[in-house]
Design an enzyme around this catalytic site. Sequence first.
Site, PDB file in Angstrom:
ATOM      1  CG  ASN A  42     -12.678  -8.579 -17.182  1.00 20.44           C
ATOM      2  OD1 ASN A  42     -13.867  -8.907 -17.195  1.00 20.44           O
ATOM      3  ND2 ASN A  42     -11.707  -9.398 -16.812  1.00 20.44           N
ATOM      4  CE  LYS A  45     -11.175  -8.941 -13.162  1.00 17.25           C
ATOM      5  NZ  LYS A  45     -10.038  -9.232 -12.280  1.00 17.25           N
ATOM      6  CG  HIS A  92      -9.161 -12.936 -16.844  1.00 24.23           C
ATOM      7  ND1 HIS A  92      -8.958 -13.244 -15.506  1.00 24.23           N
ATOM      8  CD2 HIS A  92      -9.034 -11.596 -16.942  1.00 24.23           C
ATOM      9  CE1 HIS A  92      -8.733 -12.124 -14.844  1.00 24.23           C
ATOM     10  NE2 HIS A  92      -8.770 -11.105 -15.686  1.00 24.23           N
ATOM     11  CD  GLU A 102     -10.327 -12.849 -12.193  1.00 24.27           C
ATOM     12  OE1 GLU A 102     -11.393 -12.690 -12.828  1.00 24.27           O
ATOM     13  OE2 GLU A 102      -9.714 -11.895 -11.672  1.00 24.27           O
ATOM     14  CD  GLU A 117      -5.646  -8.901 -17.203  1.00 24.96           C
ATOM     15  OE1 GLU A 117      -6.200  -7.804 -17.163  1.00 24.96           O
ATOM     16  OE2 GLU A 117      -6.211  -9.948 -16.861  1.00 24.96           O
ATOM     17  N   GLY A 122      -6.334  -7.134  -8.908  1.00 26.82           N
ATOM     18  CA  GLY A 122      -7.212  -6.936  -7.753  1.00 26.82           C
ATOM     19  C   GLY A 122      -6.473  -6.784  -6.430  1.00 26.82           C
ATOM     20  CB  SER A 173      -3.744  -2.841  -9.490  1.00 30.59           C
ATOM     21  OG  SER A 173      -4.177  -3.943  -8.708  1.00 30.59           O
TER      22      SER A 173
END
Length: 249
Positions: free
Chosen positions: A9, A11, A95, A97, A167, A173, A212
Amino acid sequence: MRRTLIAGNWKMNGSFSANQTLLTGIIAGLPVGDAVETLVCAPAPYLAQCADVLEKSSVAWGAQDVSDHAKGAFTGEVSAAMLADCRCKYVIVGHSERRAYHAESNELVAQKAVLALSENIMPVVCVGETLEQRESGATNEVVAAQLQAVIDVLTDGQLARVVVAYEPVWAIGTGKTATPQMAQDVHAFLRSQLAIKSVAAANVVRILYGGSMKPENAKELLAMEDIDGGLIGGAALSPVDFLAIISAC
Ligand code: 13P
C-alpha cells in the site's frame, strides 16, 4: 489452499519516475514460481502507469479506495468502473486512515466492497483496533463489527472473493508490530466470524496482516496458520524490502 498475498500500500507516495524505478525493481527481483501473489496498490493517478509497466509481469495492481457511488455528480471521487477500466484486480476499502480522517463508517466501507465486486474487483477490507480499544479489551468486538458490516451485504460467493486485512491501528507506521501470536489470535477470530456465514468462504478468504511488517519480522508473522499474507506500507516503497518480504513467505 490459500495462496499467500503480499500487497504493498503505497499510500500518498510516488511519482512517475519513482514508481518506474520501484516497479521495475520489483519485477526484476521477483522469485520464480507462483507460490506468492504480489500486488501493489498505487494512488489513482498512477494506476495506468502500473498497468503499462506490470502488464506482462505476474504483479497485480490495485487502488487504495473507491467511491461508494457508481457514477455521477461526486466531484473528486473515483468509481469502481473506472478502476476496472484501469484493470485493477483489487481495491483497498476501509483503511484505518480513511476511517479516521474521512469518517468512513462500517456500512460505507461495506457499500464500497459491494461496488468493487460488482465490477469484478476484489476488495481488501481493512479492520483493526486502536490502542485504546486494545487496552480496554475491545479488540474482538471492534474488528467483528467492522467485518460483520461487510458479511451482511454479501452473498457467500461474493464473500469468498474478499480479502481481509487485519491492521491494528497502533502498529501502523509506528514500528510497533503485533507479536505473531497476537496477530494469529485476531486472524483466527476473524476467520471464525466468516465461518458463521459460510465455512467454504472462511476457508478460502485470505486474511493479511498489516502494521510495520518488515523483512525482519515477516517470516515469523507469515508462519502463523491464519496469516495468509501482508499489507505493507513503508517497506513496500523499497524494492529491496518488499522483495525480502516476498522471499520470507
Ligand atoms: P506500515 O507498514 O507503514 O506500518 O503501514 C501499514 C499499512 O497501513 C498498510 O496498509
